[in-house]
Write a protein that holds these residues in place. Structure first.
Motif, short mmCIF file in Angstrom:
data_model
loop_
_atom_site.label_atom_id
_atom_site.label_comp_id
_atom_site.label_asym_id
_atom_site.label_seq_id
_atom_site.Cartn_x
_atom_site.Cartn_y
_atom_site.Cartn_z
N ILE A 128 0.85 -1.20 0.00
CA ILE A 128 0.00 0.00 0.00
C ILE A 128 0.88 1.24 0.00
O ILE A 128 0.62 2.21 -0.73
N GLY A 129 1.96 1.24 0.80
CA GLY A 129 2.88 2.38 0.83
C GLY A 129 3.54 2.61 -0.52
O GLY A 129 3.65 3.76 -0.98
N ALA A 130 3.96 1.54 -1.18
CA ALA A 130 4.58 1.66 -2.51
C ALA A 130 3.57 2.19 -3.52
O ALA A 130 3.90 3.05 -4.35
N THR A 131 2.34 1.72 -3.44
CA THR A 131 1.29 2.19 -4.36
C THR A 131 1.03 3.68 -4.18
O THR A 131 0.87 4.41 -5.17
N LYS A 132 1.03 4.14 -2.94
CA LYS A 132 0.81 5.58 -2.69
C LYS A 132 1.96 6.43 -3.24
O LYS A 132 1.73 7.50 -3.76
N ILE A 133 3.19 5.93 -3.13
CA ILE A 133 4.33 6.67 -3.69
C ILE A 133 4.22 6.72 -5.21
O ILE A 133 4.43 7.77 -5.83
N ILE A 134 3.87 5.59 -5.83
CA ILE A 134 3.68 5.56 -7.29
C ILE A 134 2.59 6.55 -7.70
O ILE A 134 2.74 7.27 -8.70
N GLU A 135 1.50 6.61 -6.95
CA GLU A 135 0.42 7.56 -7.26
C GLU A 135 0.93 9.00 -7.21
O GLU A 135 0.61 9.80 -8.09
N LYS A 136 1.73 9.33 -6.18
CA LYS A 136 2.28 10.70 -6.08
C LYS A 136 3.22 10.99 -7.25
O LYS A 136 3.22 12.09 -7.78
N LEU A 137 4.04 10.01 -7.62
CA LEU A 137 4.97 10.21 -8.73
C LEU A 137 4.21 10.42 -10.03
O LEU A 137 4.60 11.23 -10.87
N ASN A 138 3.11 9.68 -10.21
CA ASN A 138 2.32 9.79 -11.44
C ASN A 138 1.46 11.06 -11.47
O ASN A 138 1.16 11.56 -12.55
N GLU A 139 1.07 11.55 -10.29
CA GLU A 139 0.23 12.73 -10.19
C GLU A 139 0.80 13.91 -10.97
O GLU A 139 0.11 14.57 -11.73
N ALA A 140 2.06 14.19 -10.79
CA ALA A 140 2.70 15.33 -11.45
C ALA A 140 3.75 14.89 -12.46
O ALA A 140 4.57 15.69 -12.89
N ASN A 141 3.74 13.61 -12.83
CA ASN A 141 4.76 13.05 -13.73
C ASN A 141 6.17 13.40 -13.26
O ASN A 141 7.02 13.78 -14.05
N LEU A 142 6.39 13.30 -11.96
CA LEU A 142 7.66 13.72 -11.37
C LEU A 142 8.87 13.03 -11.99
O LEU A 142 9.77 13.69 -12.50
N LEU A 143 8.89 11.71 -11.95
CA LEU A 143 10.06 10.99 -12.47
C LEU A 143 10.21 11.18 -13.97
O LEU A 143 11.33 11.31 -14.47
#
Length: 196
Positions: A128-143
């Motif tokens: 769940i923690g990894a999924t939330k980090i992926i969601e944040k990264l995808n939110e603003a296309n950070l990576l």
């Protein structure tokens, strides 16, 4: 990996001088100055100051920091290491009671990132923690934005304890998109993934 802990780790590592080093990098009313790459720090950006001091990076090389800490939602940082040509995503380990609840949600849940064998399982709290980090990264296309800006840089993930386990799971999810990524996880909890 240690720098993601922010000011508490700085004060722990340098018990006599940590506070003074923190003050050197702190910014009075920093949260009012529109620091858009820092999320959920205090008004003087003490966590940001701690990260800068421990990592020994310039402020402009700390691309993004989220200190949002809830159950299953872990703080993480994205740095640039120009000497080694790396984009570094560092996930913080257990520090708060909220993190303990994430740690204790240790039953197995199905985890099927690309390339994993069928019926693979992982630690539910960390998934769940990894999924939330992926969601944040995808939110603003950070990576994506960072890797487009620095195409010759490799992606490296790191973390300690809970952060190490979560960084491994994040890397498993991102590996298809970033096949050259590397992970340095320290003191990863047992029971993270099924043996296969």
């Amino acid at each position: 990996a240690l720098s993601a802990y922010g000011w508490p780790m700085l004060c722990y590592l340098k018990c006599c001088t940590g506070c003074f080093k923190l003050l050197k990098n702190a910014t009075c009313c920093g949260s009012c100055r529109g620091q858009s790459n820092v999320v959920d720090d205090n008004c003087c950006l003490c966590h940001f100051a701690g990260v800068r001091e421990i990592s020994r990076l310039r402020a402009e090389d700390i691309v993004y920091i989220s200190f949002k800490n809830h159950v299953f939602e872990l703080p993480f940082c994205i740095f640039l290491d120009h000497t080694k040509k790396q984009v570094i995503l560092s996930v913080r380990g257990s520090l708060s009671f909220r993190d303990v609840f994430t740690d204790l949600t240790a039953d197995a849940t199905e985890f099927q990132p690309p390339g994993f064998p069928p019926n693979s399982f992982a630690h539910r709290g960390m998934v769940i923690g990894a999924t939330k980090i992926i969601e944040k990264l995808n939110e603003a296309n950070l990576l994506d934005k960072i890797c487009e800006t620095y195409p010759e840089y490799t992606l490296t993930l790191t973390g300690h304890s809970l952060g190490g386990g979560v960084s491994i799971l994040v890397a498993a999810i991102l590996r298809e998109k970033y096949p050259d990524l590397r992970v340095f996880a320290f003191a990863t909890p047992a029971g993270l993934l099924s043996r296969e």
